[in-house]
Design a protein around this motif. Structure first.
Motif, PDB file in Angstrom:
ATOM      1  N   ASP A   1     -45.900 -15.036  -8.663  1.00 28.54           N
ATOM      2  CA  ASP A   1     -45.536 -13.971  -7.729  1.00 28.54           C
ATOM      3  C   ASP A   1     -44.122 -13.444  -7.940  1.00 28.54           C
ATOM      4  O   ASP A   1     -43.730 -12.456  -7.327  1.00 28.54           O
ATOM      5  CB  ASP A   1     -45.673 -14.465  -6.280  1.00 28.54           C
TER       6      ASP A   1
ATOM      7  N   SER B   1     -41.328 -15.111   3.037  1.00 27.90           N
ATOM      8  CA  SER B   1     -41.655 -14.823   1.636  1.00 27.90           C
ATOM      9  C   SER B   1     -43.142 -14.538   1.465  1.00 27.90           C
ATOM     10  O   SER B   1     -43.516 -13.633   0.708  1.00 27.90           O
ATOM     11  CB  SER B   1     -41.215 -15.984   0.737  1.00 27.90           C
ATOM     12  N   GLN B   2     -43.996 -15.275   2.158  1.00 32.94           N
ATOM     13  CA  GLN B   2     -45.434 -15.023   2.054  1.00 32.94           C
ATOM     14  C   GLN B   2     -45.812 -13.710   2.727  1.00 32.94           C
ATOM     15  O   GLN B   2     -46.709 -12.991   2.259  1.00 32.94           O
ATOM     16  CB  GLN B   2     -46.219 -16.184   2.672  1.00 32.94           C
TER      17      GLN B   2
ATOM     18  N   ILE C   1     -44.805 -11.027   0.054  1.00 31.47           N
ATOM     19  CA  ILE C   1     -45.609 -10.958  -1.181  1.00 31.47           C
ATOM     20  C   ILE C   1     -47.043 -10.530  -0.886  1.00 31.47           C
ATOM     21  O   ILE C   1     -47.722  -9.942  -1.755  1.00 31.47           O
ATOM     22  CB  ILE C   1     -45.574 -12.308  -1.942  1.00 31.47           C
TER      23      ILE C   1
ATOM     24  N   ARG D   1     -42.424  -5.659  -3.595  1.00 31.10           N
ATOM     25  CA  ARG D   1     -42.593  -6.941  -2.893  1.00 31.10           C
ATOM     26  C   ARG D   1     -42.165  -8.112  -3.780  1.00 31.10           C
ATOM     27  O   ARG D   1     -41.606  -9.084  -3.292  1.00 31.10           O
ATOM     28  CB  ARG D   1     -44.042  -7.102  -2.435  1.00 31.10           C
TER      29      ARG D   1
ATOM     30  N   TYR E   1     -39.423 -10.823  -2.676  1.00 33.59           N
ATOM     31  CA  TYR E   1     -39.899 -12.221  -2.681  1.00 33.59           C
ATOM     32  C   TYR E   1     -39.014 -13.085  -3.565  1.00 33.59           C
ATOM     33  O   TYR E   1     -38.598 -14.178  -3.174  1.00 33.59           O
ATOM     34  CB  TYR E   1     -41.348 -12.255  -3.164  1.00 33.59           C
TER      35      TYR E   1
ATOM     36  N   THR F   1     -36.618 -16.173  -2.075  1.00 32.19           N
ATOM     37  CA  THR F   1     -36.932 -17.556  -2.464  1.00 32.19           C
ATOM     38  C   THR F   1     -35.889 -18.182  -3.378  1.00 32.19           C
ATOM     39  O   THR F   1     -36.066 -19.316  -3.825  1.00 32.19           O
ATOM     40  CB  THR F   1     -38.322 -17.632  -3.135  1.00 32.19           C
TER      41      THR F   1
END
Length: 587
Positions: A278, A357-358, A361, A542, A546, A550
């Protein structure tokens, strides 16, 4: 100076045939944007590009004579990039053929070491661990059965821990095995070394000794780069002499470097790639790791044979391989070669950096809106107004490394935090933000920026210098030596300090703030992510946000408006290549 579109138009103008120029211009433009090939069917100005390109004297087929362009399966390539992509596929084919010959023997050896597998992955599991399937164990068993394996996972999912256990098993099964560790940048190699050292502390003393001699290095150093060029000493004629190569942060590797890496591996070697599918793709053309992961219709779907083998290492009461992931029907060639680690041991999935973060993404607008509407999360703060006091409260953290007299500790404290920007120019760009931080620290009486290499300046090397053991991405600080001479100090993969006269190390840049792209392979305790305050910017995706979020272990301050953040989450990185499209050629 010509703008970008004019450059590509001028390049196309070198070809006498006016009819092919639109294809050449588009292909040149797309290559500069990171694409490997183009789909001419999407060009509105020509109804039947297939017939035209097949017959053109400048275009060849996969098996045809060498010409500037290749037309293959409805995609147009530059000859060189088709060669890279085809070479990668051919090398993967060789890996698969090799493991087919040795699969039974490898499995038999693993079964003989079942108790050690149990000790590494089964011992000490609590009830919550037993209640979910152990994807780390599955990844290790697949990697030790295969010749080619991708282990993907987000931050904290245990990629390095899994590798440490893979190595522990491999050293036990084959004590004389030759292992190499590598990463695309110096900082990624250093972090890999640090993580493996921590992960190996609880192993038997004999295994700890074997880990101690492992020294992760950059890919350029591993392949022995010739100066600053992209040519290397190691290739098919002079291959690397290792049984296993493990490469971390593989999402950063562009198609050209990936090809050269594969070309330099001996026929008997095994390759394990670690990365986060990702994350942002490489700066240069290609997105090899992501493309290979996309070859799987269902990540972690395994054939019945592979499922039964993995389950044979589990005890009663432990969660078996998920039945809904047991693949049915024919599988493509990379089935069982791409494993996604699922559970983060660093981030919670229902709060903080993990949740944000999820949400980014996967473009979960409700979850993003919830973060924007409240300010109650200890690990995440979103400042929609780009407030200066928030900015200065964060960059005050840089005072710690400046005030630290111990050089090794100063380097560590520098890397406790970082400001990450999406762009270079403009109010929220790297250049302006670095100036703002310098001005803040100068007002505090901690810096004097009159000289280029001022005392305490944090810098990043911008080019490879193998003779000095310095590589693109290595970070250091300016301090005086015992004779009062200003030098730039770095820490190598073993934690040893080394210093150089500033004029000897080539181009560098200040890194109080750096681009998100250049932060890949790094982790910091705290991160400030500064997004440009205008939403219609194609590079705001995204994957970019992300990746930035992270990089933080414990806290992220995000300065971005709701409109900018929502627009970024809606936009995806899309790179055209033929790898996923051509995966059936491996069968």
């Amino acid at each position: 100076m010509p703008n970008s579109s004019n450059v590509h138009e001028q390049f196309a103008g070198f070809f006498e045939d006016r009819e092919i120029r639109p294809f050449v211009q588009l292909l040149s433009q797309k290559l500069s944007d990171g694409h490997i090939c183009i789909d001419p069917d999407k060009m509105a100005e020509r109804e039947d590009p297939d017939a035209f390109l097949k017959a053109h004297p400048l275009v060849t087929s996969k098996e045809g004579p060498k010409r500037p362009f290749v037309w293959h399966r409805n995609r147009l390539y530059f000859q060189r990039y088709f060669h890279y992509e085809s070479g990668i596929l051919e090398r993967i084919r060789a890996f698969l053929n090799r493991e087919q010959q040795e699969n039974d023997a490898r499995r038999e050896l693993l079964l003989k070491h079942r108790e050690q597998v149990r000790l590494l992955f089964g011992a000490g599991k609590d009830a919550s661990d037993k209640a979910r399937f152990d994807w780390q164990m599955a990844a290790a068993l697949m990697a030790l059965s295969n010749s080619f394996t991708i282990i993907s996972g987000g931050p904290g999912t245990g990629k390095t821990t899994t590798v440490a256990k893979i190595l522990a098993l491999l050293f036990s099964m084959q004590p004389n095995v030759k292992v190499a560790l590598a990463a695309p940048t110096g900082k990624a190699a250093y972090r890999m070394a640090e993580s493996l050292k921590n992960a190996s502390q609880n192993l038997d003393p004999e295994l700890v000794e074997k880990f101690a001699v492992l020294e992760p290095q950059t890919l350029h150093r591993l392949l022995k780069a010739r100066g600053t060029s992209n040519t290397f000493e190691h290739n098919a004629s002079y291959p690397l002499q290792f049984d296993l190569l493990i490469v971390d942060e593989a999402s950063m590797i562009d198609v050209a470097l990936f090809y050269r890496l594969m070309d330099a591996l001996p026929d008997t070697a095994r390759l394990i790639l670690l990365g986060d599918k990702d994350q942002l793709a490489s700066v240069e053309a290609g997105s090899v790791l992501g493309d290979l992961c996309q070859t799987q219709e269902q990540l972690n779907g395994l054939s019945a044979d592979k499922v039964d083998f993995i389950n044979s290492f589990l005890e009663a009461g432990e969660e078996q391989f998920p039945e809904d992931l047991r693949a049915k029907g024919p599988q493509n060639a990379l089935n069982g070669h791409v494993v996604q680690l699922k559970y983060s041991h660093r981030f919670s999935g229902d709060k903080g950096i993990g949740l944000l973060s999820q949400a980014i993404i996967h473009n979960q607008s409700d979850a993003i809106a919830a973060f924007l509407a409240k300010d109650k999360d200890e690990a995440v703060k979103i400042d929609q107004d780009y407030r200066n006091d928030c900015f200065e409260d964060f960059v005050a953290g840089y005072e710690a490394y400046i005030k630290e007299p111990d050089l090794a500790l100063a380097l560590k404290k520098l890397n406790h935090l970082r400001v990450l920007c999406a762009i270079r120019e403009g109010e929220q760009g790297v250049n302006r933000i670095n100036k703002r931080i310098e001005e803040y620290l100068q007002r505090k009486g901690l810096l004097d920026v009159e000289e280029e290499f001022y005392l305490h300046r944090p810098v990043m090397v911008l080019q490879n210098n193998p003779a000095l053991g310095l590589f693109n991405g290595d970070a250091g600080i300016v301090r005086k030596d015992e004779k009062g001479i200003s030098k730039v100090w770095f820490e190598d993969a073993r934690g040893c300090l080394k210093s150089f006269i500033p004029g000897h190390i080539g181009a560098v840049e200040t890194i109080f703030a750096t681009t998100i792209h250049k932060s890949q392979g790094s982790e910091f305790n705290k991160v400030l992510v500064l997004l440009p305050n205008f939403r219609d910017l194609p590079l705001l995706t995204r994957e970019l946000v992300y990746t930035a979020i992270t990089r933080a272990r414990s806290f992220v301050l995000l300065q971005a408006s709701a409109e900018v953040l929502s627009a970024a989450a809606e936009r995806r990185v899309e790179r055209v290549s033929g790898l996923a499209h051509r995966i059936d050629e491996l069968i």
